[in-house]
Design an enzyme around this catalytic site. Structure first.
Site, PDB file in Angstrom:
ATOM      1  CD  GLU A 133      -4.125 -24.458 -16.921  1.00 48.85           C
ATOM      2  OE1 GLU A 133      -5.030 -24.529 -16.077  1.00 48.85           O
ATOM      3  OE2 GLU A 133      -3.251 -23.569 -16.898  1.00 48.85           O
TER       4      GLU A 133
HETATM    5  C1  HEC Z   1      -1.372 -27.748 -17.053  1.00 45.91           C
HETATM    6  C2  HEC Z   1      -0.815 -27.156 -15.869  1.00 45.91           C
HETATM    7  C3  HEC Z   1      -1.738 -26.789 -14.725  1.00 45.91           C
HETATM    8  C4  HEC Z   1      -2.674 -27.601 -14.117  1.00 45.91           C
HETATM    9  C5  HEC Z   1      -3.079 -29.018 -14.474  1.00 45.91           C
HETATM   10  C6  HEC Z   1      -3.182 -26.828 -13.001  1.00 45.91           C
HETATM   11  N1  HEC Z   1      -2.578 -25.610 -12.955  1.00 45.91           N
HETATM   12 FE1  HEC Z   1      -2.849 -24.208 -11.550  1.00 45.91          FE
HETATM   13  N2  HEC Z   1      -1.909 -22.883 -12.707  1.00 45.91           N
HETATM   14  C7  HEC Z   1      -1.231 -23.165 -13.883  1.00 45.91           C
HETATM   15  C8  HEC Z   1      -0.914 -21.928 -14.565  1.00 45.91           C
HETATM   16  C9  HEC Z   1      -0.170 -21.802 -15.885  1.00 45.91           C
HETATM   17  C10 HEC Z   1      -1.455 -20.887 -13.770  1.00 45.91           C
HETATM   18  C11 HEC Z   1      -1.441 -19.398 -14.103  1.00 45.91           C
HETATM   19  C12 HEC Z   1      -2.541 -19.130 -15.093  1.00 45.91           C
HETATM   20  C13 HEC Z   1      -2.886 -17.670 -15.251  1.00 45.91           C
HETATM   21  O1  HEC Z   1      -2.672 -16.877 -14.337  1.00 45.91           O
HETATM   22  O2  HEC Z   1      -3.429 -17.314 -16.307  1.00 45.91           O
HETATM   23  C14 HEC Z   1      -2.036 -21.524 -12.592  1.00 45.91           C
HETATM   24  C15 HEC Z   1      -2.580 -20.834 -11.515  1.00 45.91           C
HETATM   25  C16 HEC Z   1      -2.993 -21.448 -10.344  1.00 45.91           C
HETATM   26  C17 HEC Z   1      -3.294 -20.770  -9.104  1.00 45.91           C
HETATM   27  C18 HEC Z   1      -3.190 -19.277  -8.847  1.00 45.91           C
HETATM   28  C19 HEC Z   1      -1.965 -18.907  -8.071  1.00 45.91           C
HETATM   29  C20 HEC Z   1      -1.721 -17.425  -8.098  1.00 45.91           C
HETATM   30  O3  HEC Z   1      -0.839 -16.959  -7.380  1.00 45.91           O
HETATM   31  O4  HEC Z   1      -2.369 -16.697  -8.857  1.00 45.91           O
HETATM   32  C21 HEC Z   1      -3.702 -21.722  -8.207  1.00 45.91           C
HETATM   33  C22 HEC Z   1      -4.109 -21.517  -6.766  1.00 45.91           C
HETATM   34  C23 HEC Z   1      -3.685 -22.997  -8.913  1.00 45.91           C
HETATM   35  N3  HEC Z   1      -3.218 -22.790 -10.197  1.00 45.91           N
HETATM   36  C24 HEC Z   1      -4.148 -24.201  -8.410  1.00 45.91           C
HETATM   37  C25 HEC Z   1      -4.460 -25.269  -9.248  1.00 45.91           C
HETATM   38  C26 HEC Z   1      -5.398 -26.340  -8.908  1.00 45.91           C
HETATM   39  C27 HEC Z   1      -6.163 -26.458  -7.621  1.00 45.91           C
HETATM   40  C28 HEC Z   1      -5.417 -27.193  -9.977  1.00 45.91           C
HETATM   41  C29 HEC Z   1      -6.266 -28.432 -10.167  1.00 45.91           C
HETATM   42  C30 HEC Z   1      -7.713 -28.256 -10.135  1.00 45.91           C
HETATM   43  C31 HEC Z   1      -4.482 -26.654 -10.953  1.00 45.91           C
HETATM   44  N4  HEC Z   1      -3.959 -25.485 -10.491  1.00 45.91           N
HETATM   45  C32 HEC Z   1      -4.163 -27.282 -12.153  1.00 45.91           C
HETATM   46  C33 HEC Z   1      -0.940 -24.421 -14.325  1.00 45.91           C
HETATM   47  C34 HEC Z   1      -1.702 -25.539 -14.003  1.00 45.91           C
END
Ligand code: HEC
Ligand code: HEC
Length: 313
Positions: free
Chosen positions: A119
């Site tokens: 990521e």
């Molecule tokens: C490269 C793409 C990517 C980036 C950059 C990213 N995310 Fe995500 N995010 C995801 C993915 C894919 C998941 C699910 C991962 C898992 O559950 O294993 C996720 C899960 C989440 C969740 C959980 C939601 C839930 O319902 O479980 C939150 C809140 C979130 N991200 C916030 C953020 C924040 C704040 C940042 C920056 C610090 C961020 N993400 C950066 C792809 C990304």
């Protein structure tokens, strides 16, 4: 087995104490405005990634469902993960974060993507060094936090911003607040079917999901390489357990499921019926459930603005 009994007891108790198992989203969510403004800046800042190319917003489009509309997301260097990006909208109302429930709250979650090699591929040390070079960040952090820029304070501010990302006023919430005309007859019948066929036993609470981990493939095996919760606990009872996702704004967050392999809402509902419910539904009932699900779309969050262009006044 004991899990099933606990689960059934939980739902029974829940239904005894509340008329509706789903509650509307508050119209005025609480949050610390100044911390949220700082968090907003961080959420959109690509410096949180190793090569300054990816921000949180790269995979979570706030004004378009809060996810990225891809089966799996792209991180730095075009690397891809294995799971579908869930929405950040209303995430504050989830009991846990991540598909496997492995983060206990939003601040804890925000550590994940910064450190995840596919990521943002960075770490707190590297991010803190970059932020410390910017006078504005140094000032803003020191005004809001005793110990200035730190990993914990970065994720605390981001979590505060995420608390602003709610979607109140969906037609279904209006219905729950007593405006019965907010739903058409078909939509209302869809809600009835959603309750009668037991979708609501897993998708309930303020987020219509987000508060339980459940197995995908209760009645019929769902083919996936991802063991879900098992990867965290190594307990064989946890195989294929995933967080029951929120169904709010669900029409905006295709593709569906942890693997992002289901393109349409119709296919997602049909798979749920097959794998989780095991009844044969008439086409009209399926249609009505989909119509009901489309009433769960709320107001797009207004991204908070700093009217004075400063966090420190
Ligand atoms: C490269 C793409 C990517 C980036 C950059 C990213 N995310 Fe995500 N995010 C995801 C993915 C894919 C998941 C699910 C991962 C898992 O559950 O294993 C996720 C899960 C989440 C969740 C959980 C939601 C839930 O319902 O479980 C939150 C809140 C979130 N991200 C916030 C953020 C924040 C704040 C940042 C920056 C610090 C961020 N993400 C950066 C792809 C990304
Ligand atoms: C036994 C619990 C359970 C029941 C019953 C259940 N679901 Fe689900 N639902 C889940 C879980 C767990 C997931 C996530 C599965 C995954 O991604 O592997 C899910 C995912 C979904 C999704 C995709 C959400 C997304 O963001 O990807 C939709 C839509 C959905 N369910 C609708 C329904 C409907 C409609 C019913 C009734 C016909 C229903 N569910 C019944 C547990 C359940």
């Amino acid at each position: 087995m004991y899990r099933k009994i606990i689960f059934i007891c939980f739902i029974t108790v829940l239904s005894l104490f509340s008329k509706e198992l789903i509650t509307p989203i508050p119209l005025n969510p609480d949050f610390n405005y100044k911390k949220a403004l700082l968090g907003k800046k961080l959420f959109f800042d690509k410096k949180l990634s190793h090569d300054n190319t990816i921000s949180c917003a790269s995979c979570h489009f706030i004004e378009d469902g809060g996810d990225d509309n891809l089966p799996v997301s792209f991180g730095i260097d075009g690397k891809t993960g294995t799971r579908n990006s869930p929405t950040v909208l209303n995430a504050r109302y989830n009991a846990t974060q991540f598909w496997d429930g492995s983060a206990k709250n939003l601040a804890d979650q925000a550590k994940g993507p910064i450190h995840n090699p596919v990521e943002m591929g960075s770490n707190f040390e590297e991010v803190i060094l970059k932020l410390k070079k910017e006078k504005d960040y140094v000032n803003e952090f020191s005004l809001l936090y005793k110990n200035g820029i730190s990993g914990l304070n970065i994720t605390d501010a981001i979590a505060e911003f995420e608390k602003t990302l709610t979607t109140p006023n969906s037609r279904f919430d209006k219905f729950l607040r007593g405006y019965t005309k907010a739903l058409t007859q078909d939509e209302f019948n869809g809600y009835k079917a959603f309750k009668e066929y037991g979708c609501i036993s897993c998708h309930n609470g303020i987020n219509i999901g987000g508060n339980l981990l459940q197995k995908i493939g209760v009645l019929e095996y769902y083919s996936t390489d991802d063991f879900g919760r098992f990867n965290i606990t190594k307990d064989s009872n946890d195989k294929f357990y995933f967080k029951v996702p929120s169904l709010r704004n669900i029409e905006l967050t295709a593709p569906y499921f942890h693997d992002g392999q289901t393109k349409t809402l119709k296919d997602a509902v049909e798979k749920m019926i097959k794998h989780q419910i095991g009844y044969l539904l008439e086409d009209k009932e399926v249609e009505n459930i989909i119509k009901f699900l489309k009433t769960l779309t709320g107001d797009t969050p207004k991204i908070i603005k700093d009217t004075n262009e400063k966090i420190n006044n």
